[in-house]
Enzyme design. Structure first.
Site, mmCIF file in Angstrom:
data_model
loop_
_atom_site.group_PDB
_atom_site.id
_atom_site.type_symbol
_atom_site.label_atom_id
_atom_site.label_comp_id
_atom_site.label_asym_id
_atom_site.label_seq_id
_atom_site.Cartn_x
_atom_site.Cartn_y
_atom_site.Cartn_z
ATOM 1 N N HIS A 13 0.856 2.192 -3.943
ATOM 2 C CA HIS A 13 1.375 2.549 -5.418
ATOM 3 C C HIS A 13 1.468 4.306 -5.219
ATOM 4 O O HIS A 13 1.113 5.038 -4.368
ATOM 5 C CB HIS A 13 0.032 2.002 -6.343
ATOM 6 C CG HIS A 13 -1.264 2.718 -5.797
ATOM 7 N ND1 HIS A 13 -1.545 4.325 -6.159
ATOM 8 C CD2 HIS A 13 -2.330 2.645 -5.057
ATOM 9 C CE1 HIS A 13 -2.456 4.362 -5.600
ATOM 10 N NE2 HIS A 13 -3.297 3.616 -5.085
ATOM 11 N N GLU A 83 -8.193 -2.739 -4.192
ATOM 12 C CA GLU A 83 -8.640 -2.011 -3.121
ATOM 13 C C GLU A 83 -10.165 -2.212 -2.541
ATOM 14 O O GLU A 83 -10.634 -2.834 -3.541
ATOM 15 C CB GLU A 83 -8.520 -0.629 -3.735
ATOM 16 C CG GLU A 83 -8.970 0.793 -2.657
ATOM 17 C CD GLU A 83 -8.093 0.914 -1.558
ATOM 18 O OE1 GLU A 83 -8.263 -0.226 -0.722
ATOM 19 O OE2 GLU A 83 -7.348 1.761 -1.409
#
Length: 188
Positions: A13, A83
């Site tokens: 990202h 994550e």
């Protein structure tokens, strides 16, 4: 599918305030910075000419927004791409953790209240298995999770992810050479 096997394209990202500042970010759902938005949008022309038969994203808005800006607003959300859960170290820098745990890394030490390397690997093994059933898959996710995913693609232990530094708004490609999983391109 390439003549040697499937490909898995991985995109970290765009920049957030915490990624810029080196703070561990897992469950905190931060937006991209202005620079992060611009860098994510710059990925679009690089990905536009590639045909993907599976596009996945982490549910975190920083990954979903990166996918959208990169030209994939309909990327399928996959919870396995979140994550690494940092637990008590959420929002904390490595330097701050090392004030009380000298030499700490996510790869070698426990993360109190968070995930173990094997727990992270179990999630990402499912993503690897799913991607290998497609000719060319694309995933939008996070630094540590993508590094573990890469290690697992290469049939290595999750801790081997420590060797794959991954910057924000980058594209990496995993694939095969003959029957062996390999790294085709990294952190570009």
């Amino acid at each position: 599918m390439s003549s040697d096997g499937p490909e898995l394209w991985v995109v970290r990202h765009g920049e957030t305030e915490w990624s810029r500042d080196g703070r561990h970010t897992s469950t905190t759902d931060l937006p991209l910075t202005e620079d992060g938005e611009a860098a994510a949008a710059a990925l679009a022309p690089r990905l536009a000419e590639v045909a993907f038969d599976l596009v996945l994203t982490s549910p975190r808005r920083r990954a979903r927004r990166t996918a959208e800006l990169a030209g994939f607003p309909d990327a399928e959300v996959d919870e396995d791409l979140v994550e690494w859960a940092y637990g008590d170290y959420e929002g904390v820098t490595t330097a701050e953790v090392r004030e009380t745990v000298p030499g700490w890394t996510v790869w070698t030490h426990p993360t109190p209240g968070g995930e173990t390397p094997d727990e992270v690997a179990a999630r990402l093994d499912r993503v690897v298995a799913r991607a290998r059933r497609h000719d060319r898959a694309l995933v939008f996710a996070h630094g540590h999770s993508l590094r573990v995913l890469t290690a697992r693609w290469l049939e290595q232990s999750p801790a081997e992810g420590r060797f794959f530094k991954l910057d924000t708004s980058t594209i990496s490609v995993l694939g095969y050479e003959r029957e062996h999983p390999t790294l085709l391109s990294w952190n570009s």
